[in-house]
Structures are given as structure tokens and as C-alpha cells.
Design a protein around this motif. Sequence first.
Motif, PDB file in Angstrom:
ATOM      1  N   SER A 171       0.827  -1.207   0.000  1.00 21.35           N
ATOM      2  CA  SER A 171       0.000   0.000   0.000  1.00 21.35           C
ATOM      3  C   SER A 171       0.861   1.256   0.000  1.00 21.35           C
ATOM      4  O   SER A 171       0.411   2.326  -0.408  1.00 21.35           O
ATOM      5  CB  SER A 171      -0.940  -0.006   1.206  1.00 21.35           C
ATOM      6  N   ILE A 172       2.102   1.133   0.470  1.00 23.28           N
ATOM      7  CA  ILE A 172       3.025   2.271   0.475  1.00 23.28           C
ATOM      8  C   ILE A 172       3.844   2.287  -0.814  1.00 23.28           C
ATOM      9  O   ILE A 172       3.943   3.299  -1.498  1.00 23.28           O
ATOM     10  CB  ILE A 172       3.952   2.202   1.712  1.00 23.28           C
ATOM     11  N   TYR A 173       4.441   1.162  -1.141  1.00 22.74           N
ATOM     12  CA  TYR A 173       5.228   1.027  -2.377  1.00 22.74           C
ATOM     13  C   TYR A 173       4.273   0.536  -3.469  1.00 22.74           C
ATOM     14  O   TYR A 173       4.209  -0.649  -3.778  1.00 22.74           O
ATOM     15  CB  TYR A 173       6.367   0.018  -2.181  1.00 22.74           C
ATOM     16  N   ASN A 174       3.516   1.455  -4.048  1.00 22.66           N
ATOM     17  CA  ASN A 174       2.448   1.062  -4.957  1.00 22.66           C
ATOM     18  C   ASN A 174       2.632   1.569  -6.391  1.00 22.66           C
ATOM     19  O   ASN A 174       1.653   1.749  -7.107  1.00 22.66           O
ATOM     20  CB  ASN A 174       1.097   1.524  -4.410  1.00 22.66           C
ATOM     21  N   LYS A 175       3.858   1.759  -6.793  1.00 18.04           N
ATOM     22  CA  LYS A 175       4.100   2.167  -8.179  1.00 18.04           C
ATOM     23  C   LYS A 175       3.883   0.975  -9.101  1.00 18.04           C
ATOM     24  O   LYS A 175       4.025  -0.180  -8.696  1.00 18.04           O
ATOM     25  CB  LYS A 175       5.531   2.683  -8.353  1.00 18.04           C
ATOM     26  N   GLU A 176       3.548   1.278 -10.351  1.00 17.21           N
ATOM     27  CA  GLU A 176       3.328   0.233 -11.349  1.00 17.21           C
ATOM     28  C   GLU A 176       4.350   0.367 -12.467  1.00 17.21           C
ATOM     29  O   GLU A 176       5.131   1.308 -12.508  1.00 17.21           O
ATOM     30  CB  GLU A 176       1.903   0.336 -11.891  1.00 17.21           C
ATOM     31  N   ARG A 177       4.317  -0.569 -13.376  1.00 21.84           N
ATOM     32  CA  ARG A 177       5.292  -0.609 -14.473  1.00 21.84           C
ATOM     33  C   ARG A 177       5.283   0.691 -15.285  1.00 21.84           C
ATOM     34  O   ARG A 177       6.319   1.163 -15.725  1.00 21.84           O
ATOM     35  CB  ARG A 177       4.992  -1.829 -15.371  1.00 21.84           C
ATOM     36  N   GLU A 178       4.116   1.278 -15.458  1.00 18.76           N
ATOM     37  CA  GLU A 178       3.997   2.494 -16.261  1.00 18.76           C
ATOM     38  C   GLU A 178       4.702   3.695 -15.625  1.00 18.76           C
ATOM     39  O   GLU A 178       4.980   4.680 -16.305  1.00 18.76           O
ATOM     40  CB  GLU A 178       2.517   2.856 -16.465  1.00 18.76           C
ATOM     41  N   ASP A 179       4.988   3.612 -14.338  1.00 18.92           N
ATOM     42  CA  ASP A 179       5.648   4.706 -13.634  1.00 18.92           C
ATOM     43  C   ASP A 179       7.159   4.750 -13.875  1.00 18.92           C
ATOM     44  O   ASP A 179       7.821   5.685 -13.440  1.00 18.92           O
ATOM     45  CB  ASP A 179       5.384   4.602 -12.125  1.00 18.92           C
ATOM     46  N   PHE A 180       7.692   3.752 -14.556  1.00 24.21           N
ATOM     47  CA  PHE A 180       9.130   3.658 -14.793  1.00 24.21           C
ATOM     48  C   PHE A 180       9.417   3.713 -16.294  1.00 24.21           C
ATOM     49  O   PHE A 180       8.646   3.205 -17.099  1.00 24.21           O
ATOM     50  CB  PHE A 180       9.689   2.352 -14.213  1.00 24.21           C
ATOM     51  N   GLN A 181      10.550   4.304 -16.631  1.00 23.54           N
ATOM     52  CA  GLN A 181      10.930   4.404 -18.036  1.00 23.54           C
ATOM     53  C   GLN A 181      11.529   3.101 -18.540  1.00 23.54           C
ATOM     54  O   GLN A 181      11.304   2.714 -19.679  1.00 23.54           O
ATOM     55  CB  GLN A 181      11.911   5.555 -18.241  1.00 23.54           C
ATOM     56  N   GLU A 182      12.289   2.434 -17.697  1.00 25.98           N
ATOM     57  CA  GLU A 182      12.954   1.210 -18.125  1.00 25.98           C
ATOM     58  C   GLU A 182      12.525   0.043 -17.245  1.00 25.98           C
ATOM     59  O   GLU A 182      12.217   0.204 -16.063  1.00 25.98           O
ATOM     60  CB  GLU A 182      14.474   1.376 -18.052  1.00 25.98           C
ATOM     61  N   LEU A 183      12.563  -1.131 -17.813  1.00 22.58           N
ATOM     62  CA  LEU A 183      12.185  -2.342 -17.100  1.00 22.58           C
ATOM     63  C   LEU A 183      13.144  -2.624 -15.947  1.00 22.58           C
ATOM     64  O   LEU A 183      12.726  -3.076 -14.885  1.00 22.58           O
ATOM     65  CB  LEU A 183      12.134  -3.525 -18.070  1.00 22.58           C
ATOM     66  N   LYS A 184      14.429  -2.331 -16.137  1.00 22.62           N
ATOM     67  CA  LYS A 184      15.402  -2.577 -15.083  1.00 22.62           C
ATOM     68  C   LYS A 184      15.087  -1.758 -13.831  1.00 22.62           C
ATOM     69  O   LYS A 184      15.182  -2.264 -12.705  1.00 22.62           O
ATOM     70  CB  LYS A 184      16.819  -2.267 -15.571  1.00 22.62           C
ATOM     71  N   GLU A 185      14.685  -0.506 -14.010  1.00 20.58           N
ATOM     72  CA  GLU A 185      14.309   0.333 -12.870  1.00 20.58           C
ATOM     73  C   GLU A 185      13.120  -0.279 -12.119  1.00 20.58           C
ATOM     74  O   GLU A 185      13.105  -0.312 -10.885  1.00 20.58           O
ATOM     75  CB  GLU A 185      13.947   1.741 -13.331  1.00 20.58           C
ATOM     76  N   TYR A 186      12.153  -0.743 -12.863  1.00 20.94           N
ATOM     77  CA  TYR A 186      10.969  -1.357 -12.248  1.00 20.94           C
ATOM     78  C   TYR A 186      11.342  -2.634 -11.507  1.00 20.94           C
ATOM     79  O   TYR A 186      10.880  -2.869 -10.385  1.00 20.94           O
ATOM     80  CB  TYR A 186       9.909  -1.632 -13.321  1.00 20.94           C
ATOM     81  N   ASN A 187      12.189  -3.454 -12.108  1.00 14.88           N
ATOM     82  CA  ASN A 187      12.626  -4.687 -11.455  1.00 14.88           C
ATOM     83  C   ASN A 187      13.428  -4.392 -10.185  1.00 14.88           C
ATOM     84  O   ASN A 187      13.293  -5.109  -9.182  1.00 14.88           O
ATOM     85  CB  ASN A 187      13.432  -5.555 -12.413  1.00 14.88           C
ATOM     86  N   ASP A 188      14.256  -3.362 -10.201  1.00 16.66           N
ATOM     87  CA  ASP A 188      14.995  -2.958  -9.001  1.00 16.66           C
ATOM     88  C   ASP A 188      14.024  -2.508  -7.903  1.00 16.66           C
ATOM     89  O   ASP A 188      14.212  -2.814  -6.721  1.00 16.66           O
ATOM     90  CB  ASP A 188      15.980  -1.829  -9.317  1.00 16.66           C
ATOM     91  N   TYR A 189      12.994  -1.790  -8.298  1.00 17.70           N
ATOM     92  CA  TYR A 189      11.959  -1.344  -7.357  1.00 17.70           C
ATOM     93  C   TYR A 189      11.271  -2.551  -6.718  1.00 17.70           C
ATOM     94  O   TYR A 189      11.087  -2.609  -5.497  1.00 17.70           O
ATOM     95  CB  TYR A 189      10.963  -0.460  -8.111  1.00 17.70           C
ATOM     96  N   LEU A 190      10.896  -3.543  -7.537  1.00 21.96           N
ATOM     97  CA  LEU A 190      10.258  -4.755  -7.015  1.00 21.96           C
ATOM     98  C   LEU A 190      11.194  -5.526  -6.087  1.00 21.96           C
ATOM     99  O   LEU A 190      10.766  -6.072  -5.063  1.00 21.96           O
ATOM    100  CB  LEU A 190       9.803  -5.659  -8.163  1.00 21.96           C
ATOM    101  N   GLU A 191      12.466  -5.560  -6.428  1.00 25.00           N
ATOM    102  CA  GLU A 191      13.443  -6.245  -5.583  1.00 25.00           C
ATOM    103  C   GLU A 191      13.585  -5.538  -4.229  1.00 25.00           C
ATOM    104  O   GLU A 191      13.699  -6.186  -3.181  1.00 25.00           O
ATOM    105  CB  GLU A 191      14.797  -6.317  -6.288  1.00 25.00           C
TER     106      GLU A 191
END
Length: 183
Positions: free
Chosen positions: A13-33
Amino acid sequence: MNKELVIRKRIQSIYNKEREDFQELKEYNDYLETIEDIVFNLVEGIDVTATEASVARYQEENQEQILSSHARKASEKAANLKAQRAAVEPSVEELEAEHEIHGSAERSGGMQYAPSALGHAQPPAVPLQPTPVAQARHVNGDSEGLDDESRRLRTELAAKAGGYVSAFAVRRAIDEAMASIAL
């Protein structure tokens, strides 16, 4: 297991960004990690104070983004609920068919069949319909935690998806009642 689910729900509920919020897939994967590391640390009790401090800091820095994401998800949920209600409400054709079934029985005084050559009333062929689902607990998941209106909508959708049409059940009941009277 329950502890992990509670922690995961709070963190998501706090870390609720989605894939569309990131320019690159690597950034999104780092966020998920990062999210998974936080959940793991809190579940296992590893450096809890520092982890909670970083979560609080992130929440404070990204409060506007968190609130806008919650608002977006709430509006999507409302739109989905509205679409479900529209799918459950009977169409004009269904209402007219049901009215025709009830109206024809009332106009004919209860007898709506012409006797056959043998003198017995022959009910018209009515296609068999599945019985409605009384309690649809599983329609794309579990229904625990849903309010009564959502549970009712899921039950109606499950019945409709199974091919149940109330007009056929009404027609069948009338036909069977009239057939037993005419014999």
C-alpha cells in the motif's frame, strides 16, 4: 504465513508504483526487488528498526504519489463495480420476455394450452436451464472480505455465466403447474 501477508499488504500500500511509472524495465525490477527485500527483512526480523525507518522515510517523501495511486485504484474499482452491475441488470429484451410470460398466463385465465388430439394438455418444450448457484464463493478468487453487495453481484454473475435465465425458470414453473391442472 499470515504475518507475511499482513506485512506484504502494508508495504504494497506504500510502495504502490506500477510498471507504467518507470521508463525502463530494469528500474521497475529494481523497485520490485527493493520491496521484496523490505518484506523479507520485516518477516524474518532482520534489522527491523532500520527497515521501518526507510519505509517511513519513503512514505513521507512520496506521500502525494501514494495518495494519487490509491485514488486511481479506487476509481478503477468503482468503474469495475459499475460495469459488473450493468452486466447483471436485466436487459430490456429479458424484461419484455418475462412480462410476456406472466402476461399471457394472466390473460388466458390460467389455461394457456390447447388440448392435443388425445385430449391432454401438451406443455410447450422449454429448454432445460441450469439451476442458479446459491452461494458463488469462487468466481475468480475467494469472496472473503467482500461486502454484501459485492457478494450478491458475484452470485448473480456466476448464475448468469452458467446460463441461468430467470424467465425460463418462471415459464417452466407455470408450464408444470398448468400441465398438472389440465390432466
